[in-house]
Design a protein around this motif. Structure first.
Motif, mmCIF file in Angstrom:
data_model
loop_
_atom_site.group_PDB
_atom_site.id
_atom_site.type_symbol
_atom_site.label_atom_id
_atom_site.label_comp_id
_atom_site.label_asym_id
_atom_site.label_seq_id
_atom_site.Cartn_x
_atom_site.Cartn_y
_atom_site.Cartn_z
ATOM 1 N N HIS A 1 0.834 -1.208 0.000
ATOM 2 C CA HIS A 1 0.000 0.000 0.000
ATOM 3 C C HIS A 1 0.867 1.256 0.000
ATOM 4 C CE1 HIS A 1 -3.605 -2.304 2.002
ATOM 5 N NE2 HIS A 1 -3.350 -2.700 0.773
ATOM 6 N N HIS A 2 1.848 1.295 0.892
ATOM 7 C CA HIS A 2 2.706 2.476 0.984
ATOM 8 C C HIS A 2 3.581 2.624 -0.258
ATOM 9 C CE1 HIS A 2 1.533 3.290 5.107
ATOM 10 N NE2 HIS A 2 1.782 2.039 5.441
ATOM 11 N N ILE A 3 4.041 1.519 -0.821
ATOM 12 C CA ILE A 3 4.860 1.592 -2.035
ATOM 13 C C ILE A 3 4.043 2.120 -3.203
ATOM 14 C CG2 ILE A 3 6.155 0.203 -3.705
ATOM 15 C CD1 ILE A 3 6.917 -1.648 -1.358
ATOM 16 N N LEU A 4 2.763 1.744 -3.280
ATOM 17 C CA LEU A 4 1.894 2.260 -4.336
ATOM 18 C C LEU A 4 1.770 3.780 -4.257
ATOM 19 C CD1 LEU A 4 -1.023 -0.349 -4.366
ATOM 20 C CD2 LEU A 4 0.578 0.115 -6.225
ATOM 21 N N ARG B 1 7.425 6.079 2.276
ATOM 22 C CA ARG B 1 8.642 5.293 2.064
ATOM 23 C C ARG B 1 9.133 4.720 3.392
ATOM 24 N NH1 ARG B 1 14.212 6.116 2.193
ATOM 25 N NH2 ARG B 1 15.404 4.907 0.649
ATOM 26 N N GLY B 2 9.135 5.555 4.427
ATOM 27 C CA GLY B 2 9.546 5.077 5.742
ATOM 28 C C GLY B 2 8.629 3.997 6.286
ATOM 29 N N GLU B 3 7.316 4.159 6.059
ATOM 30 C CA GLU B 3 6.368 3.144 6.518
ATOM 31 C C GLU B 3 6.562 1.827 5.761
ATOM 32 O OE1 GLU B 3 3.954 3.053 8.965
ATOM 33 O OE2 GLU B 3 5.069 4.819 9.635
ATOM 34 N N ALA B 4 6.856 1.923 4.471
ATOM 35 C CA ALA B 4 7.089 0.705 3.696
ATOM 36 C C ALA B 4 8.319 -0.040 4.208
ATOM 37 C CB ALA B 4 7.258 1.049 2.213
ATOM 38 N N ILE B 5 9.390 0.702 4.513
ATOM 39 C CA ILE B 5 10.597 0.070 5.044
ATOM 40 C C ILE B 5 10.307 -0.591 6.388
ATOM 41 C CG2 ILE B 5 12.916 0.535 5.925
ATOM 42 C CD1 ILE B 5 13.165 2.738 3.834
ATOM 43 N N ARG B 6 9.532 0.082 7.229
ATOM 44 C CA ARG B 6 9.214 -0.483 8.546
ATOM 45 C C ARG B 6 8.402 -1.762 8.413
ATOM 46 N NH1 ARG B 6 5.088 -0.119 12.235
ATOM 47 N NH2 ARG B 6 3.888 1.240 10.848
ATOM 48 N N MET C 1 8.272 -3.832 5.814
ATOM 49 C CA MET C 1 9.104 -4.904 5.254
ATOM 50 C C MET C 1 10.080 -5.444 6.290
ATOM 51 S SD MET C 1 9.936 -3.786 1.309
ATOM 52 C CE MET C 1 10.643 -2.206 1.760
ATOM 53 N N SER C 2 10.630 -4.560 7.114
ATOM 54 C CA SER C 2 11.548 -5.007 8.165
ATOM 55 C C SER C 2 10.841 -5.927 9.151
ATOM 56 C CB SER C 2 12.135 -3.793 8.897
ATOM 57 O OG SER C 2 12.873 -2.972 8.022
ATOM 58 N N ASN C 3 9.609 -5.583 9.507
ATOM 59 C CA ASN C 3 8.842 -6.432 10.418
ATOM 60 C C ASN C 3 8.571 -7.804 9.801
ATOM 61 O OD1 ASN C 3 8.773 -4.314 12.248
ATOM 62 N ND2 ASN C 3 6.750 -3.606 11.597
ATOM 63 N N ALA C 4 8.261 -7.820 8.505
ATOM 64 C CA ALA C 4 7.969 -9.098 7.840
ATOM 65 C C ALA C 4 9.214 -9.971 7.737
ATOM 66 C CB ALA C 4 7.375 -8.842 6.458
ATOM 67 N N ILE C 5 10.351 -9.351 7.411
ATOM 68 C CA ILE C 5 11.590 -10.120 7.259
ATOM 69 C C ILE C 5 12.096 -10.624 8.609
ATOM 70 C CG2 ILE C 5 14.018 -9.924 6.544
ATOM 71 C CD1 ILE C 5 13.116 -8.011 4.361
ATOM 72 N N ILE D 1 8.466 -10.975 -0.836
ATOM 73 C CA ILE D 1 9.248 -10.904 -2.077
ATOM 74 C C ILE D 1 8.680 -9.836 -3.007
ATOM 75 C CG2 ILE D 1 9.842 -12.177 -4.178
ATOM 76 C CD1 ILE D 1 10.097 -14.683 -2.461
ATOM 77 N N THR D 2 7.360 -9.794 -3.125
ATOM 78 C CA THR D 2 6.724 -8.787 -3.977
ATOM 79 C C THR D 2 7.000 -7.382 -3.453
ATOM 80 O OG1 THR D 2 4.977 -10.355 -4.538
ATOM 81 C CG2 THR D 2 4.537 -8.034 -4.966
ATOM 82 N N SER D 3 6.933 -7.197 -2.140
ATOM 83 C CA SER D 3 7.164 -5.884 -1.543
ATOM 84 C C SER D 3 8.586 -5.398 -1.812
ATOM 85 C CB SER D 3 6.899 -5.936 -0.036
ATOM 86 O OG SER D 3 5.561 -6.292 0.243
ATOM 87 N N VAL D 4 9.566 -6.278 -1.629
ATOM 88 C CA VAL D 4 10.957 -5.881 -1.844
ATOM 89 C C VAL D 4 11.201 -5.521 -3.310
ATOM 90 C CG1 VAL D 4 13.353 -6.652 -1.727
ATOM 91 C CG2 VAL D 4 11.769 -7.267 0.102
ATOM 92 N N LEU D 5 10.614 -6.288 -4.235
ATOM 93 C CA LEU D 5 10.799 -5.987 -5.658
ATOM 94 C C LEU D 5 10.153 -4.663 -6.025
ATOM 95 C CD1 LEU D 5 9.375 -6.239 -8.714
ATOM 96 C CD2 LEU D 5 11.790 -6.726 -8.420
ATOM 97 N N MET D 6 8.933 -4.424 -5.521
ATOM 98 C CA MET D 6 8.270 -3.154 -5.816
ATOM 99 C C MET D 6 9.036 -1.979 -5.217
ATOM 100 S SD MET D 6 4.209 -4.065 -5.400
ATOM 101 C CE MET D 6 3.766 -2.364 -5.760
ATOM 102 N N PHE D 7 9.582 -2.170 -4.021
ATOM 103 C CA PHE D 7 10.363 -1.099 -3.395
ATOM 104 C C PHE D 7 11.616 -0.809 -4.215
ATOM 105 C CE2 PHE D 7 13.354 0.629 -0.274
ATOM 106 C CZ PHE D 7 12.587 1.655 0.264
#
Length: 543
Positions: free
Chosen positions: A203-206, A238-243, A245-249, A261-267
């Motif tokens: 959502h945040h990456i979009l 952008r900061g929310e997307a990084i946060r 993804m960090s939580n998921a990883i 995987i999709t989130s990291v590629l879109m980012f």
């Protein structure tokens, strides 16, 4: 001692219809759920078909609509965004209409607020249609990928919905025109219902993607204050997307799931679109490690159809970025060049619509990158002429390619001819100059004359391609190569390339062409003319 008979409660496999209607998490108790009992309602059960509801005489089942509000329910732009495009025939007309609507920020906010009300409706449709009409099957999918159960409207919902609206009305119609020549199954209308099954990071990456495109596509002379005010939102999301993804990883369950995987590629794609991060290689390394945790890049590509476009884009980004990276700093996707060619050939049917490069020339590009990498490790082995022989063989392959024979004999023949000419000339310049910079080939008058001929051919082809709405989105890499070759010529060609890169930046809604312009201008100011001197660090000029 208890005298009552002990029984085992059998759980239902789907939500009851009342909980589904009220958007609650059902406890799945048979014969009726306890949540319905607590509010004094009769549980309608768990049947596949929704039970009939009897209405007492004199009562109605729906409210009457306000007649005055009917004409203003949805604007034409919103109606266009709420249904798929009818194809490329109305592409230019739709683009003009949407451009007028989105030119004012206040109007965009108004449309986004109205559009947000449709999210819940689309979610309900998705619940009933996904996985064979069984909404209960949506829950395991979301839990497997760490996707939360969205309850109510988030504070950032307006930004997210407006991002989808912007894509459907501003970006998607222009890409439909591109698919006239080469149909691309992954360029599609974005359904609002899909937001329900996407992780918050996406959502945040979009939002970042849509805002970056909007900011970079603003024409010269526009109000830059409105643009600068939007950057704070870009940085926030952008900061929310990084946060996220960090939580998921950080969790074993979601570390390498499809959503992560999709989130990291879109980012990664958004970072390249904005060109704000010089460490895009870090994202690529991380993505490759996640894929290796799932068994490897190609096994995932073959077994996970939903991840095929992600892997294809990742491979395309890495390959094209290797051309503008130092010979000693190449990103390795396979053990040998033959293995890489085999993998790329397997997925080239979905790579081609995104690059429009003739397959035989794309294989030549792979061989050039591999030979550069291998030769950089044996620069001082003067007795080995293997690289010299291979380099001449590559030049012969490029020269033997005939754009007229490759061009598709259809209504777009002239444009196919331009594409073939662009790629032949670009690869000719790339091969000669990159090989000379690491001393595989000598600096001879004959090679200089060949490079000059390729440069003239490339200039004419790019100049014509920029006038075509179907192929002007594919000229960035050939334009960068032409900019490098302009270092051997006068200021006229340099100024022309600089202006075209600015136009491509607005056309594609990306700062990547502007980054390329800055790299070329720095190279032009130097005296040495060398491919390694120009691209002295890993650059990725990819949109």
């Amino acid at each position: 001692m208890k005298t009552t008979e002990q029984t085992t409660e059998e759980k239902a496999t789907r939500q009851c219809w009342e909980c589904l209607k009220r958007r609650l998490v059902c406890d799945l108790t048979r014969p009726g759920c306890r949540k319905c009992q607590k509010v004094g309602k009769e549980c309608p059960g768990y049947d596949q078909q929704k039970p009939l509801q009897w209405i007492a005489p004199g009562k109605v089942s729906s409210r009457r609509r306000n007649k005055q509000s009917q004409p203003k329910q949805l604007s034409p732009a919103v109606q266009a965004a709420s249904r798929p495009s009818k194809g490329a025939e109305g592409c230019e007309k739709k683009k003009t209409t949407c451009a007028g609507v989105c030119s004012h920020e206040e109007r965009a906010l108004e449309v986004g607020s109205r559009f947000a009300a449709l999210v819940i409706r689309d979610i309900q449709k998705l619940e009933g249609a996904l996985h064979g009409g069984d909404p209960a099957k949506v829950i395991p999918y979301k839990e497997e990928n760490g996707i939360p159960h969205y309850g109510g409207m988030l504070s950032e919902t307006s930004d997210i919905v407006q991002a989808v609206y912007y894509f459907n009305t501003q970006i998607y119609p222009t890409m439909v025109c591109v698919t006239e020549m080469a149909p691309n199954p992954y360029i599609m209308y974005f359904p609002l219902a899909a937001l329900h099954v996407l992780p918050p990071s996406v959502h945040h990456i979009l939002v970042c993607f849509a805002m970056n495109h909007r900011i970079n596509s603003v024409p010269n002379g526009s109000d830059r204050q409105v643009v600068s005010e939007n950057w704070s939102k870009v940085y926030h999301h952008r900061g929310e997307a990084i946060r996220q993804m960090s939580n998921a990883i950080a969790l074993d369950k979601t570390r390498c799931c499809d959503a992560t995987i999709t989130s990291v590629l879109m980012f990664l794609c958004v970072e390249l679109q904005q060109s704000s991060s010089i460490n895009w290689r870090t994202h690529s390394d991380g993505l490759l490690k996640l894929l290796n945790m799932r068994g490897g890049l190609m096994p995932v590509f073959r077994t996970k159809a939903q991840l095929a476009p992600c892997i294809m884009l990742f491979v395309l980004i890495v390959i094209m970025s290797n051309t503008t990276s130092p010979a000693m700093n190449q990103f390795v996707l396979a053990g040998t060049v033959d293995e890489l060619i085999q993998n790329v050939t397997e997925m080239y049917s979905i790579i081609f619509p995104n690059v429009l490069c003739p397959p035989e020339l794309f294989v030549v590009l792979l061989r050039i990158c591999e030979l550069r990498s291998r030769a950089s490790t044996i620069l001082f082995d003067v007795d080995d002429d293997t690289c010299f022989i291979e380099a001449n063989d590559i030049l012969e392959r490029i020269e033997a390619f005939e754009p007229k024979d490759w061009a598709q004999p259809n209504a777009f023949y002239d444009e196919w001819l331009l594409i073939g000419t662009m790629w032949k000339a670009s690869l000719g310049i790339y091969a000669i100059c990159s090989f000379q910079s690491i001393y595989i080939l000598p600096s001879s008058p004959s090679l200089s004359a060949t490079r000059a001929l390729y440069s003239d051919s490339l200039f004419l082809a790019v100049k014509s391609a920029m006038l075509s709405s179907r192929i002007n989105k594919f000229v960035l890499w050939p334009l960068v190569v032409l900019g490098f070759s302009a270092g051997y010529q006068g200021d006229g060609l340099k100024n022309w390339v600089e202006q075209q890169l600015s136009d491509v930046s607005r056309l594609q809604g990306s700062t990547s062409p502007l980054k390329a312009r800055a790299v070329l201008k720095r190279y032009w100011a130097r005296e040495e003319r060398s491919w390694e001197e120009c691209f002295d660090r890993p650059y990725a000029f990819v949109v």
